[in-house]
Write a protein that holds these residues in place. Sequence first.
Motif: not given
Lengths: 309, 309
Positions: B21-25
């Motif tokens: 998930a790009a932009g997430q942890v």
Amino acid sequence: MIVTVTLNAAIDKTYHLPALAAGQVSRVDRVYAEPGGKGINVARVVALQGVPVLATGFAGGSNGDFIERGLTRQGIVHDFVKIEGESRICLNIMDQDGVSTELLEPGPTIAGQEMEAMRQKLALLAARAKVVAFSGSLPAGVPKSFYAELIEIAQRQGAVVFLDTSGEALLRGAEAKPYFIKPNEDEVAQWLGHSIEDENALKQGLLRLNETGIPCISVSMGAQGSLAAFHGVCYRVHAPKVEAVNAVGCGDAYVAGMAIGTAQGLPVEECLRLATASGTANALTARAGYVEPEDVKRLLGEVVVERIG
Amino acid sequence: MIVTVTLNAAIDKTYHLPALAAGQVSRVDRVYAEPGGKGINVARVVALQGVPVLATGFAGGSNGDFIERGLTRQGIVHDFVKIEGESRICLNIMDQDGVSTELLEPGPTIAGQEMEAMRQKLALLAARAKVVAFSGSLPAGVPKSFYAELIEIAQRQGAVVFLDTSGEALLRGAEAKPYFIKPNEDEVAQWLGHSIEDENALKQGLLRLNETGIPCISVSMGAQGSLAAFHGVCYRVHAPKVEAVNAVGCGDAYVAGMAIGTAQGLPVEECLRLATASGTANALTARAGYVEPEDVKRLLGEVVVERIG
């Protein structure tokens, strides 16, 4: 001396690349890696301010070696329990638009004899420490009560204990009555068993937590500062306004400042001032868990600690 | 003995997680890591078939330690030049739908004295080797002519030299006339200075490359097998049909089979058979650069080597 304990030490690694393209092969332009994990960040911010500190915790495998060598290179004294497993990497993939994607490895599972080695090492270190600060999550394999156990060991040796963790690890660890904790608002609400409507409700909540035997509690309000309760007295701490570069690690820097003030026997207002100046100074640098000592000194005078009854 | 040389050794690391998930942890469910880089894959496939092999190359930092310890654990003899820099990680992020996202670290820059140490080590190792196989890309800092230099050193010691690399490193390395190369069709076309229309044109191309002084050349045609030229004679090698699990590393396994056959003095048809059986066996396992020896034995009888003039 201040001792910081990082049970789930890590390599904090950043990949800089043009774009993260799912399903494709990308070459990473630049790799930055350094010892990480919340307790290690605390140790670094303490060391940067010229105060004696020692970092301990679990470290294993080639990543553990990297962490230990990195600490040595950064001038931070360390004494970790060597474990069989491989310490984890926390990977931050940063694209050219500044979008950050984090991947956290699960980390090692701690064996029974490794926990025992930690108990023994901690007893020796705590006997020489003014403050022992436990930070971060519990690794796999250790019981949820492990922080409570370690806190009791440190307290028996006469150390003042800080606990900065979250969720179950915090709730169970708090049963050993550490001197200082840093819950978030949700955790305070969970403790009290009801939601928190406003700053006054939060204040009343912290005072009730004081009564359970935890003398010093601080709840961060981000750039607005923090609300703190100390032996039944509340303080509203106003942080200086700054242009933040990177807020990651501000909480660890705050703990570092509290630990320095507490180890030096300063009044609680001065501890809160030092904590807030350190946390704010951390936000001024791109690195997490890092401050320029001059920034801390300058910001100290700009922190306002207001007694609110 | 066979010696494999991996100048850009790596840790091949796979993260298994539900979704990238790009932009997430995201928390990684499972981490798998082993020594990698093409020459190390070759060494593993040779060792798995019970043939004496030694892996060398450059290894450095805590990742280099991981690579060396991993090889020891896998029973592969190794003797790397230790370098100042940190060996790279090749990260494969695999989501639950089987979509693979690869991130390749740039790797270390090799210093002048480290190159000199490699030249000296190689001279010693090549003197004891039947076959020296160079595989993979050149690390930063080494001249484009480095493969040619090392090939000449190995040849002076009487070793038969394989070179499996691509692009500029292949073109420049081939100037030292290695015994065996494994270009792709595009590289053959680039060499010849014209495009290749069909299998017959490719065959003519390989024969011309034979004439330049490279006695053994093989071009992979994927699951269809390969086309090979040996001292002016061409072979069409038909690979057994299998249900491929993972084709990564098939080329390295092919080189391993060729190296085993060549070191044992087998006729070229038998070398090609062993190479193809090893490459095909690699496709039957999820791991890259890995074969089950029984698979190789079984597949050997199913490879068809056809002399095509």
